[in-house]
Enzyme design. Structure first.
Site, PDB file in Angstrom:
ATOM      1  N   SER A  94      50.680  26.022  43.322  1.00 12.46           N
ATOM      2  CA  SER A  94      50.798  24.585  43.035  1.00 12.46           C
ATOM      3  C   SER A  94      52.221  24.075  42.890  1.00 12.46           C
ATOM      4  O   SER A  94      52.423  22.862  42.806  1.00 12.46           O
ATOM      5  CB  SER A  94      50.018  24.229  41.779  1.00 12.46           C
ATOM      6  OG  SER A  94      48.652  24.177  42.083  1.00 12.46           O
TER       7      SER A  94
ATOM      8  N   LYS B 274      53.094  21.542  45.336  1.00 13.65           N
ATOM      9  CA  LYS B 274      52.668  20.141  45.210  1.00 13.65           C
ATOM     10  C   LYS B 274      53.846  19.206  44.907  1.00 13.65           C
ATOM     11  O   LYS B 274      53.838  18.041  45.304  1.00 13.65           O
ATOM     12  CB  LYS B 274      51.600  20.013  44.114  1.00 13.65           C
ATOM     13  CG  LYS B 274      50.302  20.737  44.469  1.00 13.65           C
ATOM     14  CD  LYS B 274      49.359  20.776  43.283  1.00 13.65           C
ATOM     15  CE  LYS B 274      48.088  21.554  43.624  1.00 13.65           C
ATOM     16  NZ  LYS B 274      47.217  21.739  42.454  1.00 13.65           N
TER      17      LYS B 274
ATOM     18  N   TYR C  38      45.952  22.244  52.876  1.00 12.93           N
ATOM     19  CA  TYR C  38      46.167  22.460  51.431  1.00 12.93           C
ATOM     20  C   TYR C  38      46.280  23.960  51.119  1.00 12.93           C
ATOM     21  O   TYR C  38      47.197  24.392  50.407  1.00 12.93           O
ATOM     22  CB  TYR C  38      45.008  21.830  50.635  1.00 12.93           C
ATOM     23  CG  TYR C  38      45.052  22.111  49.157  1.00 12.93           C
ATOM     24  CD1 TYR C  38      45.889  21.385  48.315  1.00 12.93           C
ATOM     25  CD2 TYR C  38      44.278  23.116  48.592  1.00 12.93           C
ATOM     26  CE1 TYR C  38      45.946  21.656  46.957  1.00 12.93           C
ATOM     27  CE2 TYR C  38      44.328  23.396  47.231  1.00 12.93           C
ATOM     28  CZ  TYR C  38      45.159  22.665  46.418  1.00 12.93           C
ATOM     29  OH  TYR C  38      45.232  22.932  45.071  1.00 12.93           O
TER      30      TYR C  38
ATOM     31  N   TYR D 121      49.234  20.672  33.981  1.00 15.48           N
ATOM     32  CA  TYR D 121      47.805  20.395  33.752  1.00 15.48           C
ATOM     33  C   TYR D 121      47.533  20.043  32.291  1.00 15.48           C
ATOM     34  O   TYR D 121      48.259  19.269  31.705  1.00 15.48           O
ATOM     35  CB  TYR D 121      46.944  21.590  34.216  1.00 15.48           C
ATOM     36  CG  TYR D 121      47.333  22.069  35.576  1.00 15.48           C
ATOM     37  CD1 TYR D 121      47.239  21.201  36.672  1.00 15.48           C
ATOM     38  CD2 TYR D 121      47.842  23.342  35.793  1.00 15.48           C
ATOM     39  CE1 TYR D 121      47.613  21.617  37.937  1.00 15.48           C
ATOM     40  CE2 TYR D 121      48.214  23.764  37.054  1.00 15.48           C
ATOM     41  CZ  TYR D 121      48.099  22.893  38.108  1.00 15.48           C
ATOM     42  OH  TYR D 121      48.479  23.294  39.343  1.00 15.48           O
TER      43      TYR D 121
ATOM     44  N   VAL E 299      49.536  28.975  40.033  1.00 13.77           N
ATOM     45  CA  VAL E 299      48.742  30.115  39.541  1.00 13.77           C
ATOM     46  C   VAL E 299      49.230  31.461  40.082  1.00 13.77           C
ATOM     47  O   VAL E 299      48.735  32.499  39.665  1.00 13.77           O
ATOM     48  CB  VAL E 299      47.226  29.956  39.816  1.00 13.77           C
ATOM     49  CG1 VAL E 299      46.635  28.830  38.990  1.00 13.77           C
ATOM     50  CG2 VAL E 299      46.930  29.798  41.292  1.00 13.77           C
TER      51      VAL E 299
HETATM   52  N1  GLU Z   1      45.693  26.905  45.369  1.00 15.84           N
HETATM   53  C1  GLU Z   1      45.350  26.798  43.972  1.00 15.84           C
HETATM   54  C2  GLU Z   1      44.054  26.067  43.810  1.00 15.84           C
HETATM   55  O1  GLU Z   1      43.869  25.050  44.375  1.00 15.84           O
HETATM   56  C3  GLU Z   1      46.474  26.134  43.246  1.00 15.84           C
HETATM   57  C4  GLU Z   1      46.268  26.049  41.764  1.00 15.84           C
HETATM   58  C5  GLU Z   1      47.553  26.231  40.977  1.00 15.84           C
HETATM   59  O2  GLU Z   1      48.487  26.863  41.413  1.00 15.84           O
HETATM   60  O3  GLU Z   1      47.602  25.746  39.838  1.00 15.84           O
HETATM   61  O4  GLU Z   1      43.193  26.501  43.113  1.00 15.84           O
END
Ligand code: GLU
Length: 307
Positions: free
Chosen positions: A63, A66, A191, A243, A261
């Site tokens: 993420s 992003k 994605y 988050y 993650v």
């Molecule tokens: N590719 C992961 C998902 O969509 C990213 C989540 C993250 O890194 O927090 O679950």
């Protein structure tokens, strides 16, 4: 204090904790990463570079991508076109939560929860086509990190596509509310590949330095994006980058930061430096446990003034 000295102090503090936390296993390919890894890299605005531990071992940035995707999309679009489709509020819910999207009529709370990131990816697909979007974001990351070796781990992307039922659910919900222009499968493919970008902490710190310098990239001596885009991406990283633990990260570290993650965190000290830390064990919110401790220690030992 020099960056080298600060990093040694950080390592002394985190050493007894390295290996703590839970490596993400809901994406099966990520479960194979050894939990004992720890790397920390700094890219200073003045070109001062420093690192410690496994800073040159590549990992899945997940993420963290992003934040870069948002900066990339914002650079080429009218802001009104973006912010009518995604809000700018912390969600207080887990990264892949589905609960708010329905009651919010298909408008995600922010671009860093998965629902919001899928909307940004949809814009990437609209702007570059289903066949060109992956190459576009990979090219951007190679450019700003100054490293052609930045790549996409196809196994991680395939693993996420095979198991990403919640994300498919979010994408279909967005589509049902008319907030996805492209096919669900095309958006999900882009994605998953964007999240599967593989970089070292040193490369990540280099890639993030434009966020510490108002959009200017000191490596190539060129403007990557505007100061306005950077100000907004940093604001969102501070308020929404972790988050449902975004408030706690802001309290402990106080810097704009984005976690993934895969165990990485990018943090920005405006006008000073871009920091990238990696330790795969996660806390219950999906953020790197030792990575957060390392950043907290870094700001403490350096006396970094935050806001
Ligand atoms: N590719 C992961 C998902 O969509 C990213 C989540 C993250 O890194 O927090 O679950």
């Amino acid at each position: 204090m020099s960056y080298d000295k600060a990093l040694n102090r950080v390592l002394d503090t985190v050493k007894p904790h390295i290996g703590e936390g839970q490596v993400a296993d809901y994406i099966p390919a990520l479960a194979k990463v050894p939990p004992q890894r720890f790397g920390f890299a700094i890219y200073g605005c003045d070109g001062d570079i420093s690192s410690i531990g496994d800073a040159d071992v590549a990992f899945s940035i997940q993420s963290i991508s992003k934040a870069f995707a948002l900066a990339f999309v914002m650079s080429g679009r009218n802001p009104a076109d973006i912010w009518r489709r995604v809000w700018r509020e912390p969600s207080g819910t887990p990264f892949n939560s589905t609960v708010q999207l329905e009651s919010d009529n298909g408008v995600p709370r922010n671009p860093f929860i998965n629902a919001g990131a899928l909307v940004i990816t949809d814009m990437l697909v609209s702007d570059h086509g289903p066949g060109g979007a992956i190459a576009a974001i990979l090219g951007f990351m190679q450019l700003i990190s100054g490293a052609q070796s930045v790549s996409i781990d196809k196994e991680v992307a395939a693993s996420e596509l095979a198991t990403g039922h919640k994300n498919y659910g979010l994408a279909h919900t967005l589509k049902s509310f008319g907030n996805l222009e492209n096919d669900v499968d095309d958006v999900m493919r882009v994605y998953a590949h964007q999240c599967a970008l593989t970089m070292t902490a040193s490369q990540l710190a280099a890639a993030g330095v434009f966020l510490a310098r108002g959009g200017y990239d000191p490596i190539r001596k060129s403007q990557v994006t505007s100061n306005e885009v950077v100000r907004r991406v940093n604001a969102l990283m501070l308020t929404c980058g972790h988050y449902d633990a975004a408030g706690d990260f802001a309290f402990r570290v106080g810097l704009p930061g984005k976690s993934g993650v895969g165990g990485g965190i990018l943090a920005i000290i405006p006008d000073q430096a871009s920091l990238a830390v990696w330790s795969p064990g996660l806390d219950q919110y999906g953020n790197s446990l030792v990575g957060t401790l390392a950043l907290e220690t870094f700001v403490e030992v350096t006396g970094t003034e935050i806001l």
